[in-house]
Design a protein around this motif. Sequence first.
Motif, PDB file in Angstrom:
ATOM      1  N   GLU A   1      -1.952  -4.859  -5.542  1.00  0.00           N
ATOM      2  CA  GLU A   1      -3.309  -4.316  -5.647  1.00  0.00           C
ATOM      3  C   GLU A   1      -3.997  -4.313  -4.287  1.00  0.00           C
ATOM      4  O   GLU A   1      -4.660  -3.340  -3.900  1.00  0.00           O
ATOM      5  CB  GLU A   1      -4.100  -5.153  -6.647  1.00  0.00           C
ATOM      6  CG  GLU A   1      -5.512  -4.628  -6.909  1.00  0.00           C
ATOM      7  CD  GLU A   1      -6.235  -5.480  -7.934  1.00  0.00           C
ATOM      8  OE1 GLU A   1      -7.434  -5.238  -8.152  1.00  0.00           O
ATOM      9  OE2 GLU A   1      -5.607  -6.381  -8.510  1.00  0.00           O
ATOM     10  N   SER A   2      -3.831  -5.389  -3.522  1.00  0.00           N
ATOM     11  CA  SER A   2      -4.415  -5.457  -2.178  1.00  0.00           C
ATOM     12  C   SER A   2      -3.820  -4.396  -1.271  1.00  0.00           C
ATOM     13  O   SER A   2      -4.510  -3.806  -0.431  1.00  0.00           O
ATOM     14  CB  SER A   2      -4.181  -6.854  -1.585  1.00  0.00           C
ATOM     15  OG  SER A   2      -4.805  -7.847  -2.362  1.00  0.00           O
ATOM     16  N   ALA A   3      -2.532  -4.126  -1.428  1.00  0.00           N
ATOM     17  CA  ALA A   3      -1.879  -3.106  -0.610  1.00  0.00           C
ATOM     18  C   ALA A   3      -2.465  -1.728  -0.894  1.00  0.00           C
ATOM     19  O   ALA A   3      -2.699  -0.929   0.026  1.00  0.00           O
ATOM     20  CB  ALA A   3      -0.376  -3.119  -0.882  1.00  0.00           C
ATOM     21  N   ALA A   4      -2.743  -1.442  -2.173  1.00  0.00           N
ATOM     22  CA  ALA A   4      -3.324  -0.141  -2.524  1.00  0.00           C
ATOM     23  C   ALA A   4      -4.725   0.000  -1.938  1.00  0.00           C
ATOM     24  O   ALA A   4      -5.099   1.060  -1.415  1.00  0.00           O
ATOM     25  CB  ALA A   4      -3.366  -0.002  -4.047  1.00  0.00           C
ATOM     26  N   GLN A   5      -5.533  -1.068  -1.967  1.00  0.00           N
ATOM     27  CA  GLN A   5      -6.870  -1.036  -1.386  1.00  0.00           C
ATOM     28  C   GLN A   5      -6.817  -0.859   0.127  1.00  0.00           C
ATOM     29  O   GLN A   5      -7.633  -0.148   0.714  1.00  0.00           O
ATOM     30  CB  GLN A   5      -7.631  -2.316  -1.750  1.00  0.00           C
ATOM     31  CG  GLN A   5      -7.913  -2.460  -3.244  1.00  0.00           C
ATOM     32  CD  GLN A   5      -8.531  -3.794  -3.584  1.00  0.00           C
ATOM     33  OE1 GLN A   5      -8.639  -4.668  -2.725  1.00  0.00           O
ATOM     34  NE2 GLN A   5      -8.923  -3.957  -4.852  1.00  0.00           N
ATOM     35  N   ALA A   6      -5.896  -1.500   0.758  1.00  0.00           N
ATOM     36  CA  ALA A   6      -5.784  -1.391   2.216  1.00  0.00           C
ATOM     37  C   ALA A   6      -5.426   0.021   2.633  1.00  0.00           C
ATOM     38  O   ALA A   6      -5.917   0.537   3.654  1.00  0.00           O
ATOM     39  CB  ALA A   6      -4.727  -2.378   2.715  1.00  0.00           C
ATOM     40  N   GLU A   7      -4.594   0.683   1.862  1.00  0.00           N
ATOM     41  CA  GLU A   7      -4.207   2.054   2.196  1.00  0.00           C
ATOM     42  C   GLU A   7      -5.374   3.019   2.023  1.00  0.00           C
ATOM     43  O   GLU A   7      -5.475   4.020   2.741  1.00  0.00           O
ATOM     44  CB  GLU A   7      -3.035   2.483   1.320  1.00  0.00           C
ATOM     45  CG  GLU A   7      -1.726   1.781   1.683  1.00  0.00           C
ATOM     46  CD  GLU A   7      -0.588   2.242   0.805  1.00  0.00           C
ATOM     47  OE1 GLU A   7      -0.862   2.906  -0.204  1.00  0.00           O
ATOM     48  OE2 GLU A   7       0.572   1.912   1.135  1.00  0.00           O
TER      49      GLU A   7
END
Length: 649
Positions: free
Chosen positions: A282-288
């Motif tokens: 989930e954090s990876a999707a937000q960072a992108e």
Amino acid sequence: MSDFVQAVARKAGISDEQAGEILARHGVRESGILPKPHRLLVRRIAFTGEKTGKSTGAVDFSWDLGPGLWCVTADNLRGKSTILEIIWWLLRGSDALQADVRHWIHQISLDAEVDEEPFTVYVDTTGDQLTGTLTVGTQRHITPFTGEPEFSSVMGAFMMDRLGLEFLRGWRKDNAAQAENDAESPDGQVIVTSWPAFSHALLCRNRENDALLGETSGGGTMQSLLQMFVGLPWTTTRRDAGAALNLLQQSTRGERRRAQQDLQARGASLEQLENQLARARESAAQAEAGPSLEAAADAVEQAAARLAELTARHADLVQEMHQTQQAEEELHETLVLDQARLRDLRETSVAQRFFGALKPTCCPRCSTSLDQLPHAELSEQHCRICGSEPPEGPVDSSAADDLAASIETLKQAHQKAKKAAQQAVSAVTASETKITEARTALSVAQTAMPAESALRVHLEVARLEGALEERRAAERRAQQPRAKSTEEAVLEAAAKEADKRTKAASAALLGEVSAEICRLAIRLGMKELQQIKLQANGPLNVTKGDSRTTFTAVTPGEQLRLRIATLLALLRVGQSSGVGRHPGLLLLDSAGAQETIDVDLAEVLSQLKSICEETPGLQVITATAKRDVATHVIPADRLIAAAPGEPVW
């Protein structure tokens, strides 16, 4: 490949070469050849020393021996058993003497032979530690030793080699581990039986224990002695394979336990790792979705470069400001000084013109008439007060004019420098404002940096995916049912094949030994004995008076007779069949201690004498406290008899 390896390979379902390689790697020896018996004979025992304490006097004992029955008799605690223990000590290399005896005896020598090869063991105990030599053969090859461990090692290697004995491997279960782990597959350790244990087959002491052979039946010692000295073929192979199999299975169990411990040590459960991975994704999707780390980093880099540039420019402006301020101050100081000088010039000129026009008649201080002064006679051109001569020319006013012009020039330069200094101060102030703005811009750019870059978040996702997969694999290893490995299959097949061959080869041999034990025990006084059955794994079944019992259930006197009969049967059967390993020496201590009437000991000694005469090479050295019986049965040249109450040595 041998037929044994081929049989093992067929059982394990692998090639002959692979089976042979596995057996060799685990040290499984093939022992299908029946052993040839060797004969050990003691020729002479001698020792010297000095008694101390309540008993005193020099010690000087020697006894020449040969095949057959020999006997030493004395009252109890007068040294007869010590002679047997000294012989046993020198043959095995391990101390079994009482402390006082060990202190009294200084030099000991034993002459003996194995298959007519002579050897001599000499020990000296007078130094800080035991020293000695083993001299072998007619060429008298000498092996020195120092200390008890080296003595035991030298004698062990010599006797194992000369008597054709083999090291026996076994498996001893660890009781502590057995309590903590699977009761059907406890941990343990490999034990090796060698000469110190085998040497117990030479000594038969009348002590209450349940061991048919040796000092104790525990730890597999009795079974090892029996299998070794009966000469059962394939015994070594079966024990090698069994020990290797137990060791391999213990290693496998250890791996499974370590896998379980590893799972416990990792702490996080499978569910925890899956939740961590979901949050990381989930954090990876937000960072992108947000600004990239690269763009934010560029902004920070540019703001930092702008701040560095302004800081450097500010330093130059500050230096320039200081220079212009210093120049303005220097011009102002010069202007002030020139203006002071100009005032002085102008005041002096006025004063000269004023005072030159005066016509004084008396001294302005003391009012003395000028006519009364010493220089009253001088001309009018001279000073009427002091008499000094008048200046030669008129007063020059050009210096004051030049100075005034220079002051005007200085004023203009000062104004210009003052303006330049004010401009420099303004420039520095403006530079400080720009630096403040640049710092604010850098702070804003840094604040705009994303808390986690897409790269960092993706790395965390990859780490958690790896940890999750490793955890799943560890759980599979810890929980999967254990399959038998190829090595286990080979070792198990080798143990079974060797056991089958042992039973096939030993049935007739054990039957012959059992029958001989029965015959000898009857001759030694067990008149009610009907049948003996010696099993390969140690138990001795006894039938007497139409009742079946075991060796451990009969009386102590019957146990002694059965022990003697068993040892004699081993070497007599070996003598007749050419198979076996008992060396033919028996040290029999206190044979009559269990007897209630002397006639029983007389019968035992008489039968032992007859058995020795029937068995070439057999040597029995016995000790008894029943002096009258011994002197009646044993010939005088084969007997050492101490007087009542006197020591043997």
